[in-house]
Design an enzyme around this catalytic site. Structure first.
Site, PDB file in Angstrom:
ATOM      1  CB  SER A 154      -0.949  -0.007   1.237  1.00 13.79           C
ATOM      2  OG  SER A 154      -2.090   0.862   1.103  1.00 13.79           O
TER       3      SER A 154
ATOM      4  CG  HIS B  70      -5.855  -2.570   0.423  1.00 14.69           C
ATOM      5  ND1 HIS B  70      -5.320  -1.984  -0.654  1.00 14.69           N
ATOM      6  CD2 HIS B  70      -5.307  -2.375   1.369  1.00 14.69           C
ATOM      7  CE1 HIS B  70      -4.202  -1.214  -0.070  1.00 14.69           C
ATOM      8  NE2 HIS B  70      -4.186  -1.462   1.007  1.00 14.69           N
TER       9      HIS B  70
END
Length: 710
Positions: free
Chosen positions: A564, A679
């Site tokens: 991320s 994610h």
């Protein structure tokens, strides 16, 4: 060791200048960026590209004889029946969400404290997500529940199809163990959630259509939804602005479930919000910093947390302090209520979350990156703080609390010792309740804390996990991990997969405490955002150089990893210092920072990075955006980029485009995309295990299969 030529650096500058000149408003379009088509997450063209890349990567990695062994090792840990089943304390028992090989999508289950104390608790299955998914033909991923206090019998269950952040919501009865017939249901997926006002009323923040989401694709309106009425006809009670990151309304509620007021907020950036309270029939803006938050209720006192110095009522509360007002006084006069200091950080101290029982508040803090937990009470009109008796030199957290009693559980962990769960009824010192088994052999390993000097002279601490007596001759394969953003702290913890799959096999591991994180409070974060974000990248590179200079490793055996924001970190590191590393795992990353505000939910992070549409801010971002920094003539460390098709947060386009750019230039790289996870990757343990094995095979091939740098 790799060398980067002056010509190559010149090419990088030329590419950057060309992109800036050609792009309208500084944001590259199709004429400047040939891979914008990869931003369509599920277009057939993009998915065909993904399948081809996946096949290439699997064909190479899976033929390595270590792949199956590593997959089995990872799956054994992820599916282990003896791992600690962490719980939440509710009025009717202890709740746990559990995934294993029999329940890959997971079950929500409940037990008693008495049973939980045993080695084999008896569990009552409340919701079987695998059975639900099979019955409905969906790839349901459980995303948690929001329950009506104090009984918490009625809950809104959040479900995601395939793991994306957007969810649907359905009302569920925890006692009947079934969805409520004719109950509250929101089947249109969206960001946002709900809060219970009472048994028949919800506060709902969702995408209601008609431009009710922000540029960042989050809700900015809240409606009051009465049972038995259409959601479309629910009364709107708060509206932010479409330019906000997100906005919504909530409640001030005590531990008995009593509602004392309504609040609202407008997040004008990721780190700033304007707060309101409903007072005498209107929304009144609260006189508080934009980098401050309303907390909970402690002994009749309403708390606030501030990330900046707060000057008010003739006094200054320091950044990271906990502040309080009398609740009843606040209800009469929200901005006039007298404020008192609950807690202020000492040097190199910072808050790290906490919880509230029926009797007290508990706050976890870091003291020079070492954990402590404080018990906080308001007695005889003054604040009383005491330290909870928990292990020294460990990472500590409040695991769960009871709002009905004084019961509380704490967690302690470090790099080499399995995590331990502690329990107290609120009147006695914590006792060990459960201890995780050891998943790797830590004998002969040690942890040391070191310090690197960053480009501007700042001292950057990092932890090194290594074999005791390791020769500092620069020959140890080393994995350097970092994050460095959004005030998120990177702390010592028992990393079972890293321990089994990397440390046991002779590797060393480094965890860096970079500026931009929260290890030393909000100032540690705020000194490395927006125009100063390069400091985070400098810190990470400095830790890598320090590891080489100390003889821990060499550039040919130093790998880096992050996900991320950490994926962006790794991208900046291998493009700014390609000669320093020989492996780079770029996970679910941000990567194209000149278009990040247009991809996924990127616009919500302008407060962290800046806005590439504004020339001055674009200059900060263009200086490091990894996608634009991949140019001809530079020998990059053959990165492994991976993403998830269902990731609607950072979006797979970032990793895809980075891989496509490397391929165009004939650079060595690997790419893999999990086509069902969100994610964080795979939706079940088998997928997660394979993804872990892919990364570890890559690292071993790059860092362990040779003994000298290229």
């Amino acid at each position: 060791m790799k060398l980067v030529s002056t010509a190559a650096l010149g090419a990088a500058l030329a590419f950057s200048m060309t992109t800036n000149t050609m792009a309208q408003d500084g944001v590259p379009g199709p004429d400047e960026d040939p891979y914008i088509w990869l931003e369509e997450a599920r277009s057939e063209e993009a998915l065909d590209w993904v399948r081809a890349e996946n096949n290439r990567t699997m064909a190479h990695m899976a033929q390595d004889p270590r792949f199956d062994e590593l997959t089995a090792e990872a799956l054994a840990i992820l599916d282990a029946e003896d791992r600690v089943p962490y719980v939440s304390i509710r009025k009717d028992g202890l709740y746990n969400f559990w995934q294993d090989k029999q329940n890959p999508k997971g079950v929500l289950r409940r037990t008693t404290l008495e049973s939980y104390r045993t080695d084999n608790p008896e569990w009552d299955i409340i919701l079987d997500v695998d059975a639900l998914a099979e019955a409905e033909g969906k790839e349901w991923v459980y995303k948690g529940s929001t329950c009506l206090p104090p009984d918490q019998r009625l809950c809104m269950i959040a479900l995601s199809d395939g793991g994306e952040d957007a969810t649907i919501l359905r009302e569920f009865d925890m006692v009947a163990k079934q969805f409520v017939e004719g109950g509250f249901v929101i089947e249109e997926k969206s960001q946002g959630g709900i809060e219970w006002l009472d048994e028949d009323t919800l506060l709902v923040g969702r995408d209601f259509g008609g431009n009710t989401i922000t540029e960042s694709e989050y809700p900015f309106t809240t409606r009051l939804w009465q049972r038995g009425t259409p959601l479309a006809e629910a009364e709107e009670i708060f509206r932010g602005e479409q330019s906000d990151v997100w906005a919504g309304a909530g409640l001030i509620r005590d531990n008995k479930g009593v509602v004392h007021g309504r609040t609202a907020y407008r997040a004008i950036s990721f780190h700033e919000a304007i707060n309101y309270v409903w007072h005498k029939g209107e929304w009144v803006e609260l006189d508080m910093p934009k980098k401050a938050n309303i907390g909970g209720i402690i002994d009749g006192q309403l708390t606030f947390s501030t990330d900046v110095d707060w000057e008010t009522q003739g006094q200054v509360f320091p950044a990271d302090a906990l502040v309080a007002v009398d609740l009843e006084e606040f209800k009469r006069d929200p901005n006039g209520a007298k404020k008192t200091l609950v807690w202020a950080p000492g040097e190199r101290q910072t808050k790290q979350g906490g919880g509230t029982t029926a009797d007290s508040a508990y706050m976890a803090i870091l003291d020079n990156v070492v954990g402590k937990v404080l018990k906080i009470d308001f007695e005889d009109d003054k604040w009383v703080t005491s330290e909870v008796a928990l292990p020294d030199n460990a990472t500590l957290s409040v695991a769960t609390t009871s709002s009905e009693t004084g019961e509380i559980m704490f967690s302690s962990t470090d790099f080499l010792n399995p995590s331990t769960l502690w329990y107290s009824d609120g009147t006695s010192e914590p006792e060990v309740l459960k201890t995780s088994p050891a998943y790797f052999d830590a004998s002969g390993m040690e942890v040391v804390q070191l310090e690197a000097t960053s480009k501007d002279g700042a001292k950057i601490p990092y932890f090194l996990v290594k074999p005791q007596g390791m020769e500092m001759d620069g020959t140890t394969p080393t994995l350097l991990y970092g994050y460095g953003g959004f005030q998120v702290s990177q702390l010592p913890g028992y990393r079972a997969l890293t321990g089994k799959m990397w440390l046991e096999k002779g590797g060393a591991f480094i965890l860096a405490n970079l500026r931009g994180g929260g290890e030393f409070g909000p100032g540690w974060h705020q000194t490395a955002i927006r125009e100063n974000k390069q400091r985070t990248w400098d810190d990470f590179i400095a830790v890598g150089r320090d590891a080489v200079e100390r003889g821990i490793t060499n550039p040919g055996q130093l790998g880096i990893q992050g996900g991320s924001q950490g994926g962006l970190l790794v991208g900046t590191a291998f493009t700014q210092a390609p000669e320093l590393f020989d492996a780079a795992i770029v996970a679910i990353p941000l990567f194209d920072m000149l278009r990040y505000h247009l991809i996924g939910r990127g616009a919500s992070w302008i407060g962290e990075y800046g806005d590439p549409r504004i020339p001055e801010q674009r200059a900060w971002i263009e200086g490091y955006s990894p996608y634009q920094k991949i140019v001809e003539g530079v020998d990059y460390p053959a990165p492994f980029l991976w993403a998830s098709t269902a990731d609607d947060r950072t979006h797979p386009a970032h990793a895809r485009k980075g891989a496509a750019r490397l391929k165009e230039l004939g650079q060595e790289y690997w790419y893999f995309e999990d086509m069902t996870g969100g994610h964080s990757g795979g939706v079940d343990n088998e997928q997660r295990a394979k993804l872990q094995a892919l990364q570890m095979v890559y690292l071993m091939q790059r860092l362990m299969d040779h003994n000298e740098g290229e």
